[in-house]
Design a protein around this motif. Structure first.
Motif, short mmCIF file in Angstrom:
data_model
loop_
_atom_site.label_atom_id
_atom_site.label_comp_id
_atom_site.label_asym_id
_atom_site.label_seq_id
_atom_site.Cartn_x
_atom_site.Cartn_y
_atom_site.Cartn_z
N LEU A 111 15.30 5.91 3.77
CA LEU A 111 14.06 6.41 4.36
C LEU A 111 13.15 5.25 4.76
O LEU A 111 12.81 4.39 3.95
N GLU A 112 12.76 5.23 6.03
CA GLU A 112 11.83 4.22 6.55
C GLU A 112 10.64 4.93 7.17
O GLU A 112 10.79 5.88 7.94
N LEU A 113 9.43 4.46 6.83
CA LEU A 113 8.22 5.04 7.37
C LEU A 113 7.39 3.95 8.03
O LEU A 113 7.42 2.79 7.59
N PRO A 114 6.61 4.31 9.07
CA PRO A 114 5.82 3.30 9.81
C PRO A 114 4.50 2.95 9.12
O PRO A 114 3.46 2.86 9.76
N ILE A 115 4.55 2.76 7.81
CA ILE A 115 3.35 2.37 7.06
C ILE A 115 3.75 1.33 6.03
O ILE A 115 4.89 1.30 5.55
N LYS A 116 2.79 0.47 5.68
CA LYS A 116 3.06 -0.57 4.69
C LYS A 116 3.04 0.04 3.30
O LYS A 116 2.08 0.71 2.91
N MET A 117 4.13 -0.20 2.54
CA MET A 117 4.24 0.44 1.24
C MET A 117 5.30 -0.26 0.41
O MET A 117 6.08 -1.08 0.90
N LYS A 118 5.32 0.11 -0.86
CA LYS A 118 6.38 -0.31 -1.77
C LYS A 118 7.23 0.92 -2.08
O LYS A 118 6.69 2.00 -2.32
N ARG A 119 8.54 0.74 -2.10
CA ARG A 119 9.44 1.86 -2.34
C ARG A 119 9.97 1.81 -3.78
O ARG A 119 10.42 0.77 -4.26
N VAL A 120 9.88 2.94 -4.48
CA VAL A 120 10.42 3.03 -5.83
C VAL A 120 11.09 4.38 -6.01
O VAL A 120 10.77 5.35 -5.32
N LYS A 121 12.02 4.44 -6.95
CA LYS A 121 12.60 5.71 -7.34
C LYS A 121 11.72 6.38 -8.38
O LYS A 121 10.88 5.74 -9.01
N HIS A 122 11.93 7.69 -8.56
CA HIS A 122 11.07 8.44 -9.47
C HIS A 122 11.09 7.85 -10.88
O HIS A 122 10.06 7.73 -11.55
N ALA A 123 12.25 7.46 -11.36
CA ALA A 123 12.37 6.92 -12.71
C ALA A 123 11.65 5.59 -12.87
O ALA A 123 11.31 5.19 -13.98
N GLU A 124 11.39 4.90 -11.76
CA GLU A 124 10.77 3.58 -11.81
C GLU A 124 9.25 3.61 -11.69
O GLU A 124 8.58 2.62 -12.00
N VAL A 125 8.70 4.72 -11.22
CA VAL A 125 7.27 4.74 -10.92
C VAL A 125 6.42 4.54 -12.17
O VAL A 125 5.32 4.00 -12.12
N TRP A 126 6.93 4.96 -13.34
CA TRP A 126 6.18 4.80 -14.57
C TRP A 126 5.97 3.33 -14.92
O TRP A 126 5.03 2.99 -15.64
N ASP A 127 6.84 2.47 -14.41
CA ASP A 127 6.75 1.05 -14.74
C ASP A 127 5.95 0.24 -13.73
O ASP A 127 5.80 -0.97 -13.88
N CYS A 128 5.42 0.90 -12.71
CA CYS A 128 4.65 0.19 -11.68
C CYS A 128 3.21 -0.05 -12.14
O CYS A 128 2.66 0.74 -12.91
N PRO A 129 2.59 -1.12 -11.66
CA PRO A 129 1.15 -1.33 -11.94
C PRO A 129 0.33 -0.35 -11.11
O PRO A 129 0.08 -0.59 -9.92
N LEU A 130 -0.11 0.74 -11.72
CA LEU A 130 -0.66 1.86 -10.97
C LEU A 130 -2.19 1.87 -10.87
O LEU A 130 -2.75 2.83 -10.34
N GLU A 131 -2.84 0.84 -11.34
CA GLU A 131 -4.29 0.82 -11.25
C GLU A 131 -4.72 0.82 -9.78
O GLU A 131 -4.27 0.01 -8.98
N ASP A 132 -5.55 1.78 -9.42
CA ASP A 132 -6.04 1.92 -8.04
C ASP A 132 -4.89 2.09 -7.05
O ASP A 132 -4.93 1.60 -5.93
N ALA A 133 -3.85 2.80 -7.47
CA ALA A 133 -2.68 2.99 -6.62
C ALA A 133 -2.72 4.35 -5.93
O ALA A 133 -3.44 5.26 -6.33
N THR A 134 -1.94 4.48 -4.86
CA THR A 134 -1.71 5.76 -4.18
C THR A 134 -0.21 6.03 -4.22
O THR A 134 0.59 5.17 -3.85
N ILE A 135 0.13 7.23 -4.66
CA ILE A 135 1.54 7.62 -4.74
C ILE A 135 1.86 8.56 -3.60
O ILE A 135 1.21 9.60 -3.43
N LEU A 136 2.84 8.19 -2.78
CA LEU A 136 3.30 9.05 -1.69
C LEU A 136 4.62 9.68 -2.13
O LEU A 136 5.64 8.99 -2.25
N TRP A 137 4.61 10.97 -2.38
CA TRP A 137 5.76 11.67 -2.94
C TRP A 137 6.65 12.23 -1.83
O TRP A 137 6.17 12.99 -0.98
N ASP A 138 7.91 11.86 -1.85
CA ASP A 138 8.89 12.41 -0.91
C ASP A 138 9.47 13.69 -1.52
O ASP A 138 10.48 13.66 -2.23
#
Length: 364
Positions: A291-318
């Motif tokens: 999946l490629e989208l025309p916006i700047k972002m970081k790609r993660v799998k669902h199992a990995e999102v818990w380990d991301c630095p989420l302070e002031d983050a936006t989650i885009l759910w597919d």
């Protein structure tokens, strides 16, 4: 036909599309019909329904905006299910919610209406999911800032139990109960009709229930511009409810009328939080490696999102590759995050950072 799901829409095309998508996923093993009644929308709702869903749903195109009560009643008249669910277009449902409601309804011979736990677009619990009967005294306390007796706190947020009043964004019932109660009172154009119908069910000897373990996202207000007309309808519905069910002296009625006018005047001066906010630290959560989208972002799998630095983050759910129930669980367990939801066609996303204002739609 086991279940008829009624979705009344007015100018909420993007939110409606994701709502229907989630409903189709949640009803794949149920004998169901999905009815979308459109209240004469001026946006692309009807075109979207035709091109995206075609034969998967039944569409009723009203010739005018009948309001919430009449619009839903007209749709129910054409429904074939022995069970009904009144559902708002600005909702996203989990995969098990309808199966759980069906099982619960079968076990409750005197069930009136059944509701679930509603959360907003940030994952915050919406306490109007379960309420007490808003007597004039209770309502006055609520308007003065004391909501202790307004919300039904005797049943826990995540528990199941008997309650008084449910919210019209999700109301599940047996068709015979809806008909026995006369459906929504059409004197209410919008707002208050869910309180009225819940209370009517109690008066007729039924019991309303709340399933706190079943969660539904409710963005709130996507069909409504919160102007002075909205405020007059919102608070005016309260006056109609009291006039119908609570005998009042002339002095009491005048006091209630003055209180309603005062609330309309105060609220009309307050600004609504409708402005779109910048999306920082955007994470695309998807299981689609291509999946490629025309916006700047970081790609993660669902199992990995818990380990991301989420302070002031936006989650885009597919949502096309993720289980909606798991998305909802993550939303509830995290705080201070913005959430956006990608359409199955991956051509837009939606979200809402405030339950007091309209949400965001971003086309790509």
């Amino acid at each position: 036909m086991k279940l008829s799901i009624i979705i009344l829409n007015y100018n909420a095309a993007a939110f409606l599309e994701l709502c229907i998508y989630s409903v189709l996923r949640a009803t794949k093993n149920i004998d169901v019909e999905i009815i979308v009644a459109d209240n004469n929308s001026t946006d692309s709702s009807l075109q979207m329904l035709h091109f995206v869903f075609k034969d998967q749903i039944k569409v009723i195109a009203h010739e005018e905006n009948y309001g919430f009560s009449k619009g839903n009643n007209l749709a129910v008249e054409q429904a074939k299910g022995e069970l009904l669910c009144i559902l708002n277009p600005d909702t996203i449902v989990g995969e098990e919610v309808f199966e759980e409601c069906i099982a619960f309804a079968r076990a409750q011979p005197i069930m009136g209406f059944l509701g679930v736990q509603l959360i907003d677009g940030t994952g915050k619990y919406l306490p109007e999911s379960k309420r007490h009967i808003p007597t004039p005294k209770v309502a006055r306390q609520k308007m003065l800032g004391n909501d202790r007796n307004y919300y039904y706190n005797e049943v826990g947020q995540n528990d199941r139990g008997k309650v008084d009043i449910l919210v019209g964004a999700f109301m599940f019932c047996k068709r015979e109960v809806y008909e026995d109660c006369g459906g929504f009172d059409e004197r209410y154009f919008m707002y208050g009709e869910d309180i009225d119908l819940s209370y009517t069910a109690i008066q007729k000897g039924y019991q309303n229930y709340y399933l706190g373990d079943q969660k539904v996202i409710h963005f709130k207000g996507e069909s409504t511009v919160k102007d002075r007309v909205y405020l007059e309808r919102f608070y005016g519905a309260m006056g109609l409810f009291y006039e119908k069910y609570f005998k009042q002296s002339a002095l009491e009625k005048k006091a209630i009328d003055l209180m309603i006018k005062g609330m309309v005047a105060v609220k009309s001066k307050q600004k609504q939080a409708n402005e779109a906010k910048e999306l920082n630290n955007l994470y695309l959560v998807t299981e689609d490696i291509n999946l490629e989208l025309p916006i700047k972002m970081k790609r993660v799998k669902h199992a990995e999102v818990w380990d991301c630095p989420l302070e002031d983050a936006t989650i885009l759910w597919d949502l096309k590759t993720l289980k909606i129930q798991e998305v909802i669980r993550f939303m509830i367990q995290t705080e201070n995050l913005k959430h956006r939801f990608l359409s199955p066609k991956r051509d837009f996303y939606i979200g809402s950072d405030s339950s007091n204002g309209r949400g965001e739609i971003k086309y790509m």
